[in-house]
Design a protein around this motif. Structure first.
Motif, short mmCIF file in Angstrom:
data_model
loop_
_atom_site.label_atom_id
_atom_site.label_comp_id
_atom_site.label_asym_id
_atom_site.label_seq_id
_atom_site.Cartn_x
_atom_site.Cartn_y
_atom_site.Cartn_z
N LEU A 42 0.82 -1.21 0.00
CA LEU A 42 0.00 0.00 0.00
C LEU A 42 0.86 1.26 0.00
CD1 LEU A 42 -2.81 1.33 0.32
CD2 LEU A 42 -2.53 1.09 2.79
N TYR A 98 -8.43 -3.31 -1.07
CA TYR A 98 -7.27 -3.86 -0.37
C TYR A 98 -6.99 -5.32 -0.67
CZ TYR A 98 -7.78 0.39 2.33
OH TYR A 98 -7.90 1.69 2.70
N ARG A 142 -1.06 -1.06 -4.56
CA ARG A 142 -2.16 -0.11 -4.59
C ARG A 142 -1.61 1.29 -4.32
NH1 ARG A 142 -3.86 -4.17 -5.99
NH2 ARG A 142 -5.68 -5.35 -5.30
#
Length: 227
Positions: free
Chosen positions: A123, A180, A191
């Motif tokens: 992330l 997610y 992401r």
């Protein structure tokens, strides 16, 4: 400190909040990357004007996951993004602590999560704007499938990802599993998230989030590992 500056920073501190990828807790009550709302954030997907469909392109095969390294730099040539990456932890409320207000051109990596290139979903988050100018991820909504993302690790290794999806999730259509969760089991995925839509001054937050998804398609070992 001037009243205007204090007001702007207040909006940042109350508006900038990051969703948590921890112990299965998905938070939407606090926006992922709300900026101060100084300028209009770009929009795409379900909150944009009609007429900007994503083109269908032939995507390369996925590369097998690697060990991964702590990210040091992010490059997206097609968007003109070349930025340092800093690991971020959790704040007192359990949300991912964003890059400091004074560093809008730095990308934050959830350091307790997956490393870019390793199996799972890494992330990366970034501000969309400041009070007066675009920030590091202002152009993120312009990303398109097939474009390349390069992450250079602190050890000199390089992982290359290919964009396969670009979406905007408004509050009433936010899907934590889609944002997610891995698109395909066993892959190394990435992401990149920032805010989009419009800035709601009453709520002190943007109305949506831009989410760019990518998967590992190439990897180069650190120089020491190749010698």
């Amino acid at each position: 400190m001037s009243d205007d500056h204090a007001s702007g920073k207040g909006r940042m501190l109350t508006g900038v909040a990051w969703a948590v990828l921890l112990l299965g807790l998905w938070l939407w009550g606090r926006d992922l990357t709300d900026g101060p709302g100084g300028i209009s954030a770009p929009t795409t997907g379900d909150v944009a004007a009609v007429g900007r469909p994503l083109l269908q392109v032939e995507l390369p095969e996925a590369h097998d996951p690697v060990t991964g390294a702590k990210p040091h730099r992010l490059d997206i040539p097609s968007l003109g993004i070349a930025a340092p990456v800093a690991p971020r932890g959790l704040d007192a409320s359990g949300a991912v602590d964003p890059p400091p207000y004074e560093q809008p051109t730095t990308v934050g990596w959830f350091g307790d999560g997956t490393r870019p290139g390793a199996r799972g979903v890494a992330l990366l988050v970034g501000h969309v704007d400041t009070q007066s100018k675009p920030a590091v991820f202002y152009g993120l909504s312009s990303a398109r499938p097939g474009e390349r993302i390069k992450v250079t690790g602190a050890d000199g290794s390089v992982t290359e990802f290919t964009v396969d999806d670009v979406q905007v999730f408004s509050r009433d259509k936010f899907d934590a599993k889609k944002v997610y969760g891995a698109h395909q089991d066993g892959r190394a995925e990435l992401r990149l998230i920032t805010c989009g839509g419009t800035y709601d001054h009453k709520a002190r937050s943007y109305t949506a989030n831009v989410v760019v998804s990518a998967y590992l398609t190439g990897a180069t070992e650190a120089p020491a590992a190749r010698s």
